[in-house]
Design a protein around this motif. Sequence first.
Motif, short mmCIF file in Angstrom:
data_model
loop_
_atom_site.label_atom_id
_atom_site.label_comp_id
_atom_site.label_asym_id
_atom_site.label_seq_id
_atom_site.Cartn_x
_atom_site.Cartn_y
_atom_site.Cartn_z
N ALA A 83 67.41 61.33 22.01
CA ALA A 83 67.97 60.85 23.18
C ALA A 83 67.78 59.73 23.54
N ARG A 84 66.23 59.07 23.52
CA ARG A 84 66.03 57.57 23.95
C ARG A 84 67.02 56.74 23.15
N ARG A 85 67.14 57.15 21.73
CA ARG A 85 67.88 56.24 20.98
C ARG A 85 69.42 56.27 21.36
N CYS A 86 69.98 57.38 21.69
CA CYS A 86 71.47 57.38 22.11
C CYS A 86 71.53 56.61 23.67
N ALA A 87 70.45 56.70 24.53
CA ALA A 87 70.64 56.07 25.68
C ALA A 87 70.28 54.60 25.45
N ARG A 88 69.72 54.13 24.66
CA ARG A 88 69.57 52.66 24.35
C ARG A 88 70.88 52.16 23.69
N ALA A 89 71.54 52.80 22.73
CA ALA A 89 72.77 52.43 22.32
C ALA A 89 74.04 52.59 23.16
N LEU A 90 73.69 53.33 24.17
CA LEU A 90 74.99 53.38 25.58
C LEU A 90 74.47 52.37 26.46
N GLY A 91 73.22 51.54 26.43
CA GLY A 91 73.01 50.73 27.50
C GLY A 91 72.44 51.31 28.66
#
Length: 171
Positions: A114-122
Amino acid sequence: MTDDGRTWIAALIRHFPELIEELAPSRSRTLRDLPGRAPAGPAAPIRLYVSDTIRDVTDGVVELEEAVRERLGLREVATAPVPVRLRRIAGVLDHIAAHPDLLAHVTDETRRMARRCARALGDPEQLVRVAGRCPLCDSVSLRAFPERATVMCVNPPCRHVLKAPEEADAS
């Protein structure tokens, strides 16, 4: 702890389709597009970090579901998209809770993804205001960082990090 797992699974279910949408380049009209001609191509380049995140999360969810099914002795199921697999994992969280090590693994992996997704989405990390005062500077600047499971004083001269509950129990 199962609430943590549900929270991170819900975040993944919400963010994964956003990643797919983010990967698809815009087909907006450009000056090169003339009437009667095929569009000149995508207006925005494909972002490889988004593609890498999609692959990482997809592989991670598949492996996580397989580990859960194997550990709980559940039968094999048909392949499915990531959100469906996540819902299947969420559906057996109560059974997962009977195995503390498996629950910790599911929570840690879903949090990581979830953190990786959030980082990729900014998406920036969210802060939650905490009632009370900092034990060091007496400021009302305590904030919780849910993704890091940390409470910290955001008063610039202080920046005191409060002990996590596990650390306090160990002392």
